[in-house]
Write an enzyme that holds these catalytic residues in place. Structure first.
Site, mmCIF file in Angstrom:
data_model
loop_
_atom_site.group_PDB
_atom_site.id
_atom_site.type_symbol
_atom_site.label_atom_id
_atom_site.label_comp_id
_atom_site.label_asym_id
_atom_site.label_seq_id
_atom_site.Cartn_x
_atom_site.Cartn_y
_atom_site.Cartn_z
ATOM 1 N N ARG A 1 153.614 95.630 46.365
ATOM 2 C CA ARG A 1 153.286 97.043 46.631
ATOM 3 C C ARG A 1 152.881 97.751 45.347
ATOM 4 O O ARG A 1 153.447 97.509 44.281
ATOM 5 C CB ARG A 1 154.510 97.784 47.192
ATOM 6 C CG ARG A 1 154.769 97.522 48.645
ATOM 7 C CD ARG A 1 155.803 98.479 49.214
ATOM 8 N NE ARG A 1 156.962 98.610 48.373
ATOM 9 C CZ ARG A 1 157.760 99.685 48.348
ATOM 10 N NH1 ARG A 1 157.508 100.722 49.113
ATOM 11 N NH2 ARG A 1 158.814 99.727 47.561
ATOM 12 N N SER B 1 161.564 91.531 40.668
ATOM 13 C CA SER B 1 162.870 91.153 41.225
ATOM 14 C C SER B 1 163.204 89.681 41.032
ATOM 15 O O SER B 1 163.481 88.947 41.995
ATOM 16 C CB SER B 1 162.923 91.509 42.704
ATOM 17 O OG SER B 1 162.581 92.861 42.862
ATOM 18 N N ASP C 1 164.842 95.077 41.192
ATOM 19 C CA ASP C 1 164.934 95.914 42.400
ATOM 20 C C ASP C 1 166.349 96.438 42.621
ATOM 21 O O ASP C 1 166.545 97.522 43.173
ATOM 22 C CB ASP C 1 164.451 95.145 43.643
ATOM 23 C CG ASP C 1 165.197 93.832 43.865
ATOM 24 O OD1 ASP C 1 165.920 93.387 42.949
ATOM 25 O OD2 ASP C 1 165.049 93.243 44.947
#
Length: 917
Positions: free
Chosen positions: A539, A602, A656
């Site tokens: 994203r 992450s 994350d």
């Protein structure tokens, strides 16, 4: 020739006249299709009433749970005993069920009489007589040295609370033994058997004869899920969804319901159908006002109904020239066998004359025709009433299964159904007319209810043995409190190892400093770009933060990362990422804008500052080459340079989990822990600088990214790892690594379930022992299926549909086991999460020297959010293992996007403050 035609015409005319005469006299006994549909609807309402906890006490159709939960599947084998008490004879049977799936049954049986003085005498004597007969049978068959399970067919209404227990509600038919009503008949028989010291028998099942019929037929036809008896008495049973049976705990699976439909109408629901003859018969019976439906249908009463009708017609001068014999006045003189004989196709009229002569009646040809038609009307009404009630059951089955068309089999038994020449044909025709959307096969039970009781016992033995094997597997996933305390304490040791310089290299929990040293204070503002890489989707976000009102607005676009990029070269991966950023800036009209950027990455990274992160190792299916050991921020900067279209200010590289903590910290100042329970598994928290030996300085706090997925890689969790965990680990991209994550995270739970299902299928405990090709496929059982299957709102039918999508043709029982397996795997995962979290909050409490700690945990991840029970179990575990910590759980709204922007904003704020100093 003319004379023959004249005679034929005369006889046809005579027959027509007599039939019309009888039809006029018995007008109320002839039921139209409309009336039958109405009776069907009434019976459906009574069934519903009988199944409801509040309405059952006043229901006439008692809908008794039998605790028979499964039908034979062909794998039953062994020797079983069976007793059948309930009719004119008493039978003992030895049943040998053949080995594995041949569906071969061998039987040896012996009939014993049931004298009136026994069945209407003292209850104790009745059961002693039964025990004596059983002992005699076993001696005769040389079975005394064997310990055999026994099924008892007891054809009277009983209230059961388990399969091997039944309290007699009331005697029916001709039985009236004293002192039995309201007592457990299994206990009574067990006590009676104790007097025979050499008798070693276990009563495993108490079965109604109707249930026995269904089970006998189900052994030959797996579609059989209804049993009907039309004999001395009448009754029906069928397989009902547990979720509809309010009288029994639990919603899973199905259970056979003994309707006890003979009492339908005892509350007055059939008064408009009953005739003067039904009322007269009832008044003269052993149980006036009871079993009114049975008294219009069953073999015990049809002959008597015919006698009462003939007597009335004779009195009215419509038969026998108005003459009545003394025999016609005697109750029980006409039996159902006589009715069946009189209705035989060719010899019926001759039989009628013979029977009437035996009754001392001089019958003309016309009388014989009329009497035969009386029998037809009475037995036809019986078949019609049975058909209406059976049609109601079939409709209920179809609706339970949510099918447009039902295919099913009805197991049939009973002397009336067997010996009456026209009865089966009439019944079948009417049923098919009333339920045109059901394809019904009627299967005659070969050996009746006694074999059925043995089959129930065989199924109970099989289910018992299978249950033991299944429980043995599930027990591996049930963690005791001591084991969870052990996990918590081991985690605490690993946390300390990871923080210390000397032990850090050997620690499985890496405790990586993130260089995030502050939480949002509400003054952050501006526009920020955020990147989020952590799964198969990537994203890019634009985040606008406004100070004062703590307002955050986000715009984002999702891009796929193909497998060939995930597992290609590092250069290809980062060029793809930059291509996605360029598309987003173009889309937002921001080309050329130099915005501060936070990169949510992450994967385990070792950071030397907030904008430097060296990848330790890939997880979650990523395998891009030339990345491990490299600074991912530098790799991103190089890719931006190669593109040469825009420049960005990369302020922070963020995990994350840290983003999740920051997002929740923006809303709640008590938030000092971030937890991810999704595709992967991780935790971060704010640690005192004085405890972090890897970083210079003792003042303040810094967020530590624990990377706890590697907990147990040193073997410290081997005592709770199962063979299934090991199989999942060996088949993964990184064998021997991230063991804790592989026991807890969404990426692996479905795979653990798949391994268990394969093992249970190999043992013949699931899917009829057939492993489908789909089940052999790694990754086919996604974790989202666990969430769906374990949903409380999901009926077993829907569970079966999910399994069918996976190519697994499951029975109802299979679906229950699959649901249990999913529950065991996800519960263990939630408990392990809870134990790990308990170690961290306890550490924070002790570090701050508090008696009690109030702390908030920011949480994200699909497993936590979507699984119906995961969050509750996790929270309960933390509460139990860290009782002095008051932990609030706060769901993060986009930790990896919003969190990255907030960390960037906080870093910018702290940079500005340092400059000003």
């Amino acid at each position: 020739m003319f004379a023959v035609h004249l005679m034929a015409f005369y006889f046809t005319k005579l027959k027509e006249d007599q039939i019309k005469k009888v039809d006029r006299f018995l007008y109320h006994m002839r039921l139209s299709d409309e009336t039958l549909l109405d009776i069907m609807a009434r019976f459906q309402a009574e069934m519903q009433k009988g199944l409801g906890k509040d309405t059952n006490p006043t229901a006439s159709v008692k809908m008794l749970p039998t605790f028979v939960r499964a039908i034979p599947d062909g794998s039953e084998n062994g020797e079983f005993l069976s007793l059948d008490l309930g009719g004119s004879k008493f039978r003992v049977l030895k049943v040998q069920v053949s080995e594995e799936g041949k569906r071969n049954v061998q039987m040896e049986s012996q009939f014993y009489p049931t004298p009136n003085e026994i069945i209407r005498g003292n209850g104790t004597e009745l059961f002693e007589y039964v025990a004596d007969c059983l002992a005699d049978f076993m001696r005769t068959k040389e079975l005394m040295q064997k310990k055999l399970p026994l099924g008892l067919t007891f054809s009277f209404p009983c209230k059961q609370t388990k399969l091997e227990e039944g309290v007699l509600l009331s005697w029916t038919k001709k039985f009236k033994a004293r002192g039995v009503q309201g007592t457990d008949v299994v206990s009574s028989l067990t006590n009676a058997m104790r007097k025979h010291k050499d008798l070693d028998v276990d009563i495993l099942a108490l079965v109604n004869d109707t249930v026995g019929t269904m089970m006998t037929c189900a052994y030959d036809d797996p579609y059989c899920e209804v049993g009907v008896i039309i004999g001395t008495g009448t009754n029906a049973c069928y397989m009902e969804d547990m979720s509809n049976i309010e009288l029994v705990e639990g919603d899973e699976g199905r259970m056979c319901i003994n309707t006890e439909w003979g009492a339908f109408g005892d509350d007055g629901a059939l008064e408009d159908i009953r005739t003067e003859f039904d009322r007269e018969l009832d008044l003269g019976s052993l149980n006036p006002g009871k079993q009114l439906f049975e008294k219009m249908i069953s073999g015990l009463y049809l002959g008597e109904l015919v006698r009462l009708i003939l007597l009335k017609m004779a009195k009215a001068g419509l038969l026998f020239g108005g003459e009545k014999s003394s025999a016609l006045h005697i109750k029980g003189k006409i039996e159902t066998r006589h009715v069946a004989a009189m209705e035989k196709y060719k010899e019926g009229l001759a039989n009628t004359r013979e029977i009437l002569t035996d009754l001392g009646l001089e019958a003309s040809e016309a009388d014989c025709v009329a009497v035969q038609h009386v029998c037809t009307v009475v037995s036809f009404r019986s078949a019609n009433l049975c058909a209406a009630a059976l049609a109601a059951i079939l409709t209920r089955l179809r609706e339970n299964k949510k099918l447009v068309r039902l295919r099913t089999t009805v197991g049939m038994d009973g002397t009336l159904y067997k010996i009456h020449p026209q009865y089966p044909k009439r019944l079948h025709k009417v049923v098919r007319k009333l339920v045109p959307n059901c394809d019904v096969r009627f299967l005659l039970s070969e050996s009746g209810s006694t074999k059925g009781a043995a089959m129930v016992t065989a199924v109970a033995s099989r289910v018992q043995a299978q249950r033991k094997q299944i429980d043995k597997v599930l027990a591996l996933f049930r963690l005791t409190r001591e084991q969870l305390v052990g996990v918590r304490d081991k985690m605490r040791v690993e946390l300390e190892y990871g923080l210390k310089r000397d032990t850090h290299p050997l620690a499985t929990v890496k405790m990586l400093p993130t260089y995030v040293c502050g939480m949002p204070d509400g003054t952050e503002k501006g526009k920020f770009l955020a990147l989020d890489l952590g799964g198969t989707n990537f994203r890019v976000l634009l985040v606008k933060i406004r100070s004062g009102r703590r307002s955050v607005r986000m715009y984002n676009k999702i891009f796929a990362i193909p497998l060939e990029i995930m597992q290609g070269t590092g250069e290809e991966l980062f060029d793809h990422i930059v291509q996605c950023i360029a598309d987003f800036l173009d889309y937002m009209g921001l080309k050329g804008a130099q915005l501060p950027l936070g990169f949510t990455f992450s994967f385990p990274c070792r950071q030397a500052s907030i904008d430097k992160g060296t990848l330790i190792e890939w997880t979650k299916g990523f395998k891009a080459t030339d990345c491990e050991g490299e600074d991912v921020v530098d790799m991103l900067r190089e890719a931006i340079k190669r593109r040469n279209e825009f420049d960005l200010d990369i302020v922070a590289v963020v995990n994350d989990t840290v983003g999740t903590m920051m997002t929740c910290g923006y809303e709640d100042r008590n938030c000092e822990v971030g937890l991810i329970a999704g595709t992967g598994s991780n935790m971060c928290y704010m640690e005192e600088m004085r405890n972090i030996e890897l970083v210079e300085g003792d003042e303040g706090k810094m967020c530590i990214n624990t990377e706890w997925g590697g907990f147990g890689d040193n073997g410290c969790l081997d005592d709770i790892r199962t063979q299934y965990d090991k199989e999942v680990d060996e088949g993964s991209l990184n064998p021997g690594k991230q063991r804790y994550e592989k026991m807890t995270s969404g990426m692996y739970l479905g795979e653990i379930v798949r391994q268990i299902l394969i093992d249970l299928t190999k043992q013949g405990l699931l899917f009829r022992g057939q492993i489908s090709e789909r089940l052999r496929t790694r990754g086919i059982f996604e974790t989202k299926f666990l969430s769906q299957i374990e949903s409380d709102r999901l009926a077993l039918l829907q569970v079966r549909r999910i399994l069918q999508q996976l190519g697994l043709d499951s029975t109802c029982e299979d679906s229950i086991v699959v649901k249990e397996v999913c529950g065991a795997v996800s519960r263990r995962a939630a408990e392990l999460y809870g134990a790990g979290l308990a170690a961290i909050v306890e550490k924070r409490r002790e570090d701050q020297g508090f008696e009690h700690l109030k702390i908030t945990v920011g949480v994200d991840g699909t497993l936590y959010k979507l699984h119906p029970h995961f969050s509750r179990i996790l929270q309960e575990t933390v509460k139990e293992l860290a009782p002095r910590c008051d932990v609030t759980f706060m769901l993060s709204e986009d930790g990896s996007g919003k969190g990255a922007a907030l960390i960037t904003a906080v870093a910018k704020r702290l940079q500005q403050a340092r400059r000003e100093k």
